[in-house]
Write a protein that holds these residues in place. Structure first.
Motif: not given
Length: 138
Positions: A7, A10, A14, A20, A124-127, A130, A132
């Protein structure tokens, strides 16, 4: 989460330019470069700009020719094999080295794409947070 997952937060990258990014190490022979590269699931290939061919001692147009299309036009690139490392994950893959380079001050167009990145990892992106997470398939 398995041991084969990594994990990365980012947000540091960003905030400069929305997107990302992941830190990667690229190697050809005895030449190594550490880059921060955009993650782009719309890109077929992992992509580098042409000056990287010279840096790695590659003849740009000696690879296999591919045509890459985008929403604003297309361009040509040549495929070359590079070693890629993200955190503890290392592999060799085809990278499309494009014919142009970004204008001074523009965001460089280095990307991790479907072939060479997304085909090797569950992403898996958890925006919201922030972050990945990448989990290796190999």
């Amino acid at each position: 989460m398995s041991e084969a997952a990594f994990t990365f937060e980012y947000s540091l990258y960003s905030h400069r330019v929305r997107g990302i990014y992941l830190p990667v190490t690229l190697t050809v022979g005895d030449r190594t470069a550490h880059l921060v590269v955009r993650v782009d699931c719309a890109s077929t290939y992992c992509v580098l700009e042409r000056p990287w061919a010279e840096y790695f001692g590659l003849t740009w147009d000696s690879g296999d020719l591919v045509h890459i299309g985008t929403a604003v036009g297309g361009f040509q690139a040549y495929l070359h094999v590079l070693s890629v490392q993200i955190d503890r994950f290392s592999w060799e893959t085809l990278v499309a080295i494009v014919e142009f380079e970004s204008l001074p001050g523009a965001v460089p167009r280095q990307v991790l794409g479907l072939i060479g990145f997304f085909d090797r990892f569950r992403v898996t992106i958890d925006d919201q947070d922030e972050r990945i997470t990448i989990e290796a398939y190999f």
